[in-house]
Design a protein around this motif. Structure first.
Motif, PDB file in Angstrom:
ATOM      1  N   ALA A  15       0.818  -1.252   0.018  1.00 55.68           N
ATOM      2  CA  ALA A  15      -0.112   0.065   0.024  1.00 55.68           C
ATOM      3  C   ALA A  15       0.745   1.165  -0.050  1.00 55.68           C
ATOM      4  N   GLN A  16       1.836   1.243   0.729  1.00 58.45           N
ATOM      5  CA  GLN A  16       2.835   2.270   0.629  1.00 58.45           C
ATOM      6  C   GLN A  16       3.527   2.702  -0.613  1.00 58.45           C
ATOM      7  N   GLN A  17       3.646   1.732  -1.602  1.00 57.93           N
ATOM      8  CA  GLN A  17       4.184   1.985  -2.718  1.00 57.93           C
ATOM      9  C   GLN A  17       3.258   2.536  -3.882  1.00 57.93           C
ATOM     10  N   ARG A  18       1.725   2.781  -3.290  1.00 57.53           N
ATOM     11  CA  ARG A  18       0.829   3.306  -4.169  1.00 57.53           C
ATOM     12  C   ARG A  18       0.950   3.053  -5.520  1.00 57.53           C
ATOM     13  N   ILE A  19       1.260   1.740  -5.802  1.00 56.45           N
ATOM     14  CA  ILE A  19       0.899   1.107  -7.150  1.00 56.45           C
ATOM     15  C   ILE A  19      -0.136  -0.065  -7.212  1.00 56.45           C
ATOM     16  N   ARG A  20      -1.069  -0.043  -8.014  1.00 60.35           N
ATOM     17  CA  ARG A  20      -1.959  -1.135  -8.077  1.00 60.35           C
ATOM     18  C   ARG A  20      -1.329  -2.061  -9.131  1.00 60.35           C
ATOM     19  N   VAL A  37      -9.653 -10.852  -2.656  1.00 62.67           N
ATOM     20  CA  VAL A  37      -9.157  -9.661  -3.571  1.00 62.67           C
ATOM     21  C   VAL A  37      -9.847  -8.361  -3.080  1.00 62.67           C
ATOM     22  N   ALA A  38     -10.915  -8.473  -2.555  1.00 57.65           N
ATOM     23  CA  ALA A  38     -11.682  -7.054  -2.272  1.00 57.65           C
ATOM     24  C   ALA A  38     -10.769  -6.351  -1.200  1.00 57.65           C
ATOM     25  N   TRP A  45      -3.633  -1.703  -3.465  1.00 54.64           N
ATOM     26  CA  TRP A  45      -2.495  -2.001  -4.175  1.00 54.64           C
ATOM     27  C   TRP A  45      -2.718  -3.109  -5.380  1.00 54.64           C
ATOM     28  N   LEU A  46      -4.202  -3.137  -5.578  1.00 53.50           N
ATOM     29  CA  LEU A  46      -4.597  -4.272  -6.510  1.00 53.50           C
ATOM     30  C   LEU A  46      -5.690  -3.883  -7.506  1.00 53.50           C
ATOM     31  N   GLU A  47      -5.501  -4.374  -8.524  1.00 52.74           N
ATOM     32  CA  GLU A  47      -6.524  -4.148  -9.667  1.00 52.74           C
ATOM     33  C   GLU A  47      -6.561  -5.659 -10.139  1.00 52.74           C
ATOM     34  N   ALA A  48      -7.921  -5.980 -10.132  1.00 48.75           N
ATOM     35  CA  ALA A  48      -8.528  -7.349 -10.656  1.00 48.75           C
ATOM     36  C   ALA A  48      -9.031  -7.401 -12.187  1.00 48.75           C
ATOM     37  N   VAL A  49      -8.417  -8.307 -12.787  1.00 47.72           N
ATOM     38  CA  VAL A  49      -9.029  -8.788 -13.908  1.00 47.72           C
ATOM     39  C   VAL A  49      -9.696 -10.284 -13.868  1.00 47.72           C
ATOM     40  N   TYR A  69     -12.069  -0.515 -10.270  1.00 46.61           N
ATOM     41  CA  TYR A  69     -10.719  -1.320  -9.993  1.00 46.61           C
ATOM     42  C   TYR A  69     -10.737  -2.695 -10.535  1.00 46.61           C
ATOM     43  N   ALA A  70     -11.952  -2.903 -11.272  1.00 50.58           N
ATOM     44  CA  ALA A  70     -11.872  -4.445 -12.009  1.00 50.58           C
ATOM     45  C   ALA A  70     -12.394  -4.150 -13.311  1.00 50.58           C
ATOM     46  N   SER A  71     -12.002  -5.472 -14.107  1.00 48.55           N
ATOM     47  CA  SER A  71     -12.283  -5.516 -15.111  1.00 48.55           C
ATOM     48  C   SER A  71     -12.676  -6.863 -15.697  1.00 48.55           C
ATOM     49  N   PHE A  72     -13.363  -7.480 -16.573  1.00 44.97           N
ATOM     50  CA  PHE A  72     -14.114  -8.726 -16.569  1.00 44.97           C
ATOM     51  C   PHE A  72     -13.701  -9.435 -18.021  1.00 44.97           C
TER      52      PHE A  72
END
Length: 302
Positions: A15-20, A37-38, A45-49, A69-72
């Motif tokens: 989370a400190q890196q501020r990169i998903r 995942v949620a 720190w996460l984006e989910a496909v 932050y999600a795609s399908f």
């Protein structure tokens, strides 16, 4: 990199890196995967496909609230989900894979395909677990409880290489690696694998694994308890303070995994190594916390 002393520290560090990180999650039809995942998405720190299982995912209110932050990617079968996820890998649009409600074999089989080219140049796929055990004073890494039934000498060499590299990502500069056996001496007749330990120790002395100490055969108690080692009069640079246990086969490692989680209250995370991108391969019996930890481990390892 700062030391990561507990599994809970991984998510904080990410989370400190501020990169998903962008992870393809295959068939996330179970609540434990969905909530793991949620949580990562909520922490930033996460984006989910999500590949396959879309209708089940869209019924999870917690994930629906994180839709930005999600795609399908739709997939009708488990096999199709794996194939489409691997297509995303080759397109270079994701940072790793996570198994949801599909069998490990359905995922591992395509990973091993030479046509897919998903393995690293060493061509060895193995699994590493990181355990946070209340009765032990630091994190304990071990291999392999999920993939290789009976490692060859070459595969064991790569297991040590991979796990020591992972240790350094946790800030462990010189990992102490114990080669596990039920007895402190090699036995060629009954346990032929144990005779290969000497050459692995020599490989380590020559710098094949970077800064580390490798020793064995040692049993688990000796590896992790200095008093036990002293009572037996064993002299070892491990000194009952192992960072890593390399088990002789999948049966021993899997029994250890199940025992520490059931009886010792251990928190665990695991990741496939030897792949071009991290792969989260949780057990079907893992709870959401273990899956969250494994997800964090994969993102930390990328």
């Amino acid at each position: 990199m700062e030391n990561i002393l507990h599994l809970r520290d991984m998510g904080k560090y990410l989370a400190q890196q501020r990169i998903r990180k962008r992870i393809a999650v295959l068939n996330a039809c179970d609540e434990s995967t969905q909530h793991a995942v949620a949580q990562a998405m909520e922490e930033g720190w996460l984006e989910a496909v999500f590949v396959g299982g879309i209708s089940e995912v869209q019924q999870c209110e917690r994930l629906v609230n994180l839709s930005q932050y999600a795609s399908f990617v739709d997939a009708a079968t488990h096999q199709e989900a794996v194939e489409k996820a691997l297509d995303l890998v080759h397109q270079g649009v994701i940072d790793g894979l996570m198994k949801g409600l599909i069998s490990s074999a359905d995922l591992i089989r395509p990973l091993l395909s030479k046509d897919r080219g998903f393995l690293s140049d060493e061509n060895v796929l193995t699994h590493v677990t990181v355990a946070d055990i209340p009765a032990y004073h630091k994190l304990l890494f071990f291999s392999d409880s999920a993939v290789i039934p009976y490692p060859t000498q070459e595969q064991r060499f790569m297991q040590i290489k991979y796990v020591t590299e992972l240790c350094r990502r946790f800030g462990i500069v010189k990992p102490l690696v114990s080669l596990i056996h039920c007895y402190e001496k090699p036995n060629e007749k009954h346990f032929p694998f144990s005779t290969g330990y000497a050459s692995l120790i020599e490989n380590a002395r020559q710098g094949a694994f970077g800064p580390c100490v490798v020793d064995g055969p040692l049993d688990v108690r000796e590896s992790c308890d200095r008093e036990s080692m002293q009572r037996k009069g064993i002299s070892s640079a491990i000194q009952g303070n192992a960072d890593v246990l390399v088990f002789p086969d999948i049966e021993a490692a899997n029994a250890f995994y199940k025992s520490i989680t059931l009886f010792a209250g251990a928190k665990v995370s695991g990741v496939l190594m030897g792949t071009r991108l991290p792969v989260v391969l949780p057990s079907r019996g893992d709870d959401s916390e273990s899956k969250y930890n494994s997800l964090a481990l994969a993102c930390l390892n990328h």
